[in-house]
Each structure stands twice: as C-alpha cells, then as structure tokens.
Design an enzyme around this catalytic site. Structure first.
Site, PDB file in Angstrom:
ATOM      1  N   ALA A 118      -2.568 -16.403 -77.938  1.00 57.12           N
ATOM      2  CA  ALA A 118      -1.871 -17.378 -77.185  1.00 57.12           C
ATOM      3  C   ALA A 118      -2.881 -18.280 -76.620  1.00 57.12           C
ATOM      4  O   ALA A 118      -2.694 -19.280 -76.410  1.00 57.12           O
ATOM      5  CB  ALA A 118      -0.814 -16.676 -76.305  1.00 57.12           C
ATOM      6  N   GLU A 119      -3.739 -17.636 -76.065  1.00 51.90           N
ATOM      7  CA  GLU A 119      -4.951 -18.647 -75.250  1.00 51.90           C
ATOM      8  C   GLU A 119      -5.749 -19.452 -76.023  1.00 51.90           C
ATOM      9  O   GLU A 119      -5.985 -20.571 -75.690  1.00 51.90           O
ATOM     10  CB  GLU A 119      -5.619 -17.518 -74.473  1.00 51.90           C
ATOM     11  CG  GLU A 119      -5.214 -16.820 -73.141  1.00 51.90           C
ATOM     12  CD  GLU A 119      -4.553 -17.858 -72.243  1.00 51.90           C
ATOM     13  OE1 GLU A 119      -5.309 -18.572 -71.921  1.00 51.90           O
ATOM     14  OE2 GLU A 119      -3.877 -17.411 -71.429  1.00 51.90           O
ATOM     15  N   SER A 120      -6.291 -19.034 -77.177  1.00 51.64           N
ATOM     16  CA  SER A 120      -7.366 -19.453 -77.823  1.00 51.64           C
ATOM     17  C   SER A 120      -7.235 -19.569 -79.580  1.00 51.64           C
ATOM     18  O   SER A 120      -8.107 -20.288 -80.107  1.00 51.64           O
ATOM     19  CB  SER A 120      -8.774 -19.194 -77.518  1.00 51.64           C
ATOM     20  OG  SER A 120      -8.924 -17.649 -78.075  1.00 51.64           O
TER      21      SER A 120
END
Length: 220
Positions: A118-120
C-alpha cells in the site's frame, strides 16, 4: 523538497517509478508544464555525484546523466481505478527480511507485506515530496526514532517500519484499523478523533491495507 515532518502529522503518499526512457541527459529534461495528467505528477531527478554518492533533485542537474523518477499519489488516491481485489501481489519479495521483522516484532508477515504494498508497491527507492522514504515510506523523524540509518536499505526500512507498526498496534490495543489509520495519518490524529480520522485518504488506506492483508494471508 521538504525533508522534515513529525510522524504524527499527515503525510501524502507517493509511488515512484523509473522513467520509461531510462538514463537521460540534461537536454532531455521535461520542460513546459501543461494540464495533462502526466504533468501533474512530481518529477524528481536521480543522479550520481562526482564523489559517487547518489543524489535526488527536483530539477534537472547540469551536465549530468540522470534518471527521471515520476511520483504520483499511490496510497492516497481515493478514487483509484486499481482493483485491489485482483491487483498482482508481491508474494515473494523480501521474504526473508519480512519474516525476520515479523518474528522480531510479533507481527503477521502478511500485514508487513500489505503495508509495503500500500505504501510503495515494493519500490525500494520510493520517495515522497515530504520525505517519506523507501519500502514502508518512513518519515525522517520516524526512521530516526526507529533506529533506521539508511531508509533505502530494505533490511533497515522493513525492520524500522515493522517496529513502528508494532508500536502503533500496542498503543491502540491491537486494533488493526486504528493502527493502520495511525500509520497513514499519525497517532495524534487517531487519538484526536478517537477512531479513524474523517479523511478520505486515510479511510481508503485502511480498507486497502485490509484487502491486501487478507489476500496475502490467503496466498500464504
């Protein structure tokens, strides 16, 4: 480019992807800005200095070869057209490092993997305009507090991110929704609203991580 922000504050999330054109030179730098979707993205230029140290800039460096990194919003696209139930997973990437961090901090490896996704989107060099860095998009102050010296080293980033995530889960009595909300918007905001903050980005982020978590758990 901003590089300092407290982990308790809101922070935009961005993904990074290498230019399709690969290594460019200064004459290839993008110029006029118009209203096309691509030009609304943030362009960051990666290059190697004379001393061999890699550097990043928000403008094309003079007389140097460089790579253009394109940053557009990843975790904060509320109206993203991506189907998170079907988007390809990264089931084997950094398996040993994720397993070690999960064991160290008593976390489900699938949760760490879901947060990284989800982040990167598992881009080790992901960088936001506000300074969130690496796989788990650690802010400078968070990285420092978690003992991370080099946030672009996968082992340090995953270990630091897992440690921070474990602290958030402990702070919010194991409530996954609140811990994920705090990872996105900051624990102060979650405490202030006594729940998931009423930010579309944060609400979408929590749902996204939970979808990915379930899928990674099922994938084993």
């Amino acid at each position: 480019m901003a590089w300092a922000q407290q982990p308790s504050k809101e922070k935009p999330r961005y993904k990074a992807s290498y230019s399709k054109h690969g290594i460019l030179n200064n004459s290839d730098a993008p110029v006029a800005v118009n209203n096309t979707t691509d030009d609304l993205k943030v362009k960051v230029y990666q290059y190697t200095q004379n001393n061999g140290v890699m550097a990043f800039s928000d403008h094309a460096p003079n007389a140097k070869d460089f790579t253009v990194l394109m940053y557009d919003c990843y975790a904060c696209q509320v109206d993203s057209k991506l189907d998170w139930q079907k988007i390809p997973l990264f089931s084997a990437d950094y398996d040993e490092l994720i397993g070690r961090a999960a064991k160290n901090h008593q976390l489900d490896p699938a949760l760490i993997r879901a947060v990284i996704h989800a982040e990167s989107a598992f881009n080790v060099f992901a960088l936001s305009r506000t300074g969130a860095m690496g796989l788990m998009q650690l802010m400078p102050e968070t990285a420092k507090a978690m003992g991370v010296k080099d946030p672009y080293r996968p082992d340090q980033n995953i270990e630091g991110g897992a440690r921070y995530l474990a602290k958030l889960l402990a702070r919010f009595d194991g409530d996954l929704d609140l811990a994920c909300a705090a990872y996105n918007a900051g624990p102060t905001r979650v405490a202030q609203y006594q729940g998931i903050p009423p930010y579309p980005e944060t609400q979408a982020y929590v749902k996204r991580v939970k979808i990915l978590l379930k899928r990674y758990q099922q994938a084993g």
